[in-house]
Design a protein around this motif. Structure first.
Motif, PDB file in Angstrom:
ATOM      1  N   THR A 178       0.945  -1.345   0.151  1.00  0.00           N
ATOM      2  CA  THR A 178       0.068  -0.340  -0.035  1.00  0.00           C
ATOM      3  C   THR A 178       0.517   1.129  -0.018  1.00  0.00           C
ATOM      4  N   ILE A 205       2.022   9.250  -6.606  1.00  0.00           N
ATOM      5  CA  ILE A 205       1.219   8.889  -7.214  1.00  0.00           C
ATOM      6  C   ILE A 205       1.816   7.723  -8.563  1.00  0.00           C
ATOM      7  N   ALA A 209       2.350   4.001  -9.328  1.00  0.00           N
ATOM      8  CA  ALA A 209       1.407   3.275 -10.154  1.00  0.00           C
ATOM      9  C   ALA A 209       2.602   2.878 -11.969  1.00  0.00           C
ATOM     10  N   ALA A 214       1.931  -0.477  -5.983  1.00  0.00           N
ATOM     11  CA  ALA A 214       1.667  -0.464  -4.492  1.00  0.00           C
ATOM     12  C   ALA A 214      -0.075  -0.921  -5.421  1.00  0.00           C
ATOM     13  N   ASP A 215      -0.790  -1.381  -4.328  1.00  0.00           N
ATOM     14  CA  ASP A 215      -1.899  -1.591  -5.072  1.00  0.00           C
ATOM     15  C   ASP A 215      -3.001  -1.277  -4.472  1.00  0.00           C
ATOM     16  N   TYR A 216      -2.791  -0.448  -3.519  1.00  0.00           N
ATOM     17  CA  TYR A 216      -4.138   0.028  -2.572  1.00  0.00           C
ATOM     18  C   TYR A 216      -3.175   1.707  -2.553  1.00  0.00           C
ATOM     19  N   ILE A 217      -4.080   3.004  -2.322  1.00  0.00           N
ATOM     20  CA  ILE A 217      -4.193   4.705  -1.912  1.00  0.00           C
ATOM     21  C   ILE A 217      -4.338   4.187   0.012  1.00  0.00           C
ATOM     22  N   GLY A 238      -5.559   8.669  -6.947  1.00  0.00           N
ATOM     23  CA  GLY A 238      -4.780   6.918  -6.055  1.00  0.00           C
ATOM     24  C   GLY A 238      -5.635   6.324  -7.770  1.00  0.00           C
ATOM     25  N   LEU A 243      -5.166   2.778  -7.567  1.00  0.00           N
ATOM     26  CA  LEU A 243      -5.347   2.220  -6.766  1.00  0.00           C
ATOM     27  C   LEU A 243      -6.522   1.945  -5.954  1.00  0.00           C
TER      28      LEU A 243
END
Ligand code: NIG
Ligand code: FE
Length: 412
Positions: A178, A205, A209, A214-217, A238, A243
């Motif tokens: 994250t 961000i 990306a 990351a998969d999450y913000i 995000g 995200l």
């Protein structure tokens, strides 16, 4: 490689169908098979059943689990295990009367960890984080979310996320990364928070990306940190880069962050020590899962998330550790489960559901993790000989784990 576990006293969280979340009164139902066996082939759970109906199965290794409990490994959906050093001095300062807020206001807290992290090499950071990860797996964690957020510059955040990527590659457990882009206002932006949000939105961000780090913000939506307007900007940016939001909210103050998170389809809202009736009703109209972090409440002596009220309102609840240097220097999910029973009045069944299947949901992986289900990943805990599964939260602080199996292999 196949492993057959026989004579299991109690096999917990057995699901014939692939349930991916449990809510409200269903959380009090923990399916248990007594006197059971479990067959693992390679990294997959292939069969289970009662020893009464068991007829000899060939396997490379047979484990006799007489007197022992077998359950899915813990799914810890909220951690910050990549950090440099520790904050022991702040712990002592709090004992001597300062509050978490006082420490942050004098430039300590997250900013203290950020300075340490910025001055630590990527290899050293990896070494420190890998020791923590090793230790939590030994304590039964089989899937983990790990946040950035102690970088506070584009480069230092990328450094953290690269460390997380390396942990993901080197360790057998599932790791979900994250980007905690807005965790605190860096010193350099003390009087210009908007410029920092601009940096997050326009540089951090997109860069993260682009590198697929990351998969999450995440955002620390809190008074003195980031308000609703900042949070909304970060979540929107995000989402524009695919995200999914998963945010820190309501730790010290409730001012609409939960509703905002649900508006942007957050996967989870975490902390929630402070809750309004409006927060509950926003969650009822969403697929967002509330996540409680009771060892943070314990360490900071702040209120516990009203887990009882959340479940009684028909909502799901997940439990996570929040392992980090400032508010929870522990990643022991066994303690988290005990604290949820002792301090939040969850039943052992609710707490175990919250720390397994619902924890997996809060990481978006509950189709493959969090229950004993044919076809799911073979991640299981075998306990020592104990009287019953309720004994796990009851006899808190003791180590009841004998063996941890990750992806069908014993973790040493
Ligand atoms: O989840 N609340 C925000 N972040 C962390 C603590 C950060 C720190 O004190 O280092 C938490 O509790
Ligand atoms: Fe946290």
């Amino acid at each position: 490689m196949s492993i057959l576990i026989i004579n299991i006293k109690e096999l917990l969280q057995v699901r014939d169908t692939n349930v991916t979340i449990v809510k409200g009164s269903d959380m009090n139902i923990l399916p248990v098979l007594k006197n059971a066996y479990l067959l693992i082939d390679h990294d997959t759970i292939v069969e289970y059943g009662s020893m009464d109906e068991y007829s000899a199965i060939e396997a490379d290794e047979v484990i006799d689990a007489s007197g022992k409990i077998v359950l899915p490994t813990w799914c810890d959906s909220h951690t910050h295990i990549v950090y440099a050093g520790d904050r022991t001095q702040e712990f002592v300062d709090r004992i001597n009367g300062l509050s978490y807020e006082d420490i942050a206001n004098r430039g300590g807290g997250i900013l203290n960890s950020a300075e340490k992290l910025q001055n630590t090499s990527e290899d050293d950071l990896y070494k420190q984080a890998s020791e923590r990860l090793h230790d939590v797996i030994k304590m039964g964690t089989g899937a983990i979310e790990i946040k950035s957020g102690y970088g506070l510059t584009v480069d230092a955040e990328i450094k953290m996320l690269r460390v997380i990527k390396r942990l993901k590659k080197e360790f057998p457990i599932k790791v979900k990364p994250t980007l905690l882009a807005a965790h605190a206002i860096p010193k350099a932006y003390k009087d210009n928070k908007t410029a920092f949000i601009d940096l997050v939105v326009n540089e951090m961000i997109p860069r993260v990306a682009k590198d697929n780090l990351a998969d999450y913000i995440d955002v620390f939506c809190e008074k003195g940190y980031f308000d609703l307007e900042d949070t909304e900007r970060v979540l929107k940016a995000g989402l524009a880069h695919r995200l999914t939001p998963k945010i820190h909210v309501n730790q010290f103050n409730a001012f609409g962050g939960v509703e905002l998170a649900t508006k942007y389809d957050a996967l989870s809202v975490d902390h929630l020590e402070e809750m309004n009736p409006e927060d509950i009703s926003a969650l009822k109209h969403s697929d967002t899962i509330p996540v409680a972090l009771p060892s943070c409440s314990y360490f900071l002596s702040i209120p516990y998330t009203p887990g009882r009220a959340i479940i009684d309102a028909g909502l799901p609840l997940a439990l996570a550790s929040d392992y980090n240097p400032g508010s929870t220097p522990s990643g022991n999910m066994n303690f988290v489960v005990s604290s949820a029973c002792i301090k939040m009045k969850l039943t052992p069944e609710e707490a175990i559901n919250a720390a397994t299947i619902n924890g997996a949901y809060a990481m978006g992986i509950s189709n493959m993790y969090g229950s004993i289900c044919r076809g799911k990943k073979a991640n299981v805990i075998i306990t020592k000989e104990i009287p019953s599964y309720q004994y796990l939260p009851y006899a808190f602080g003791n180590n009841h784990i004998d063996t941890v199996i990750i992806n069908g292999q014993k973790f040493e």
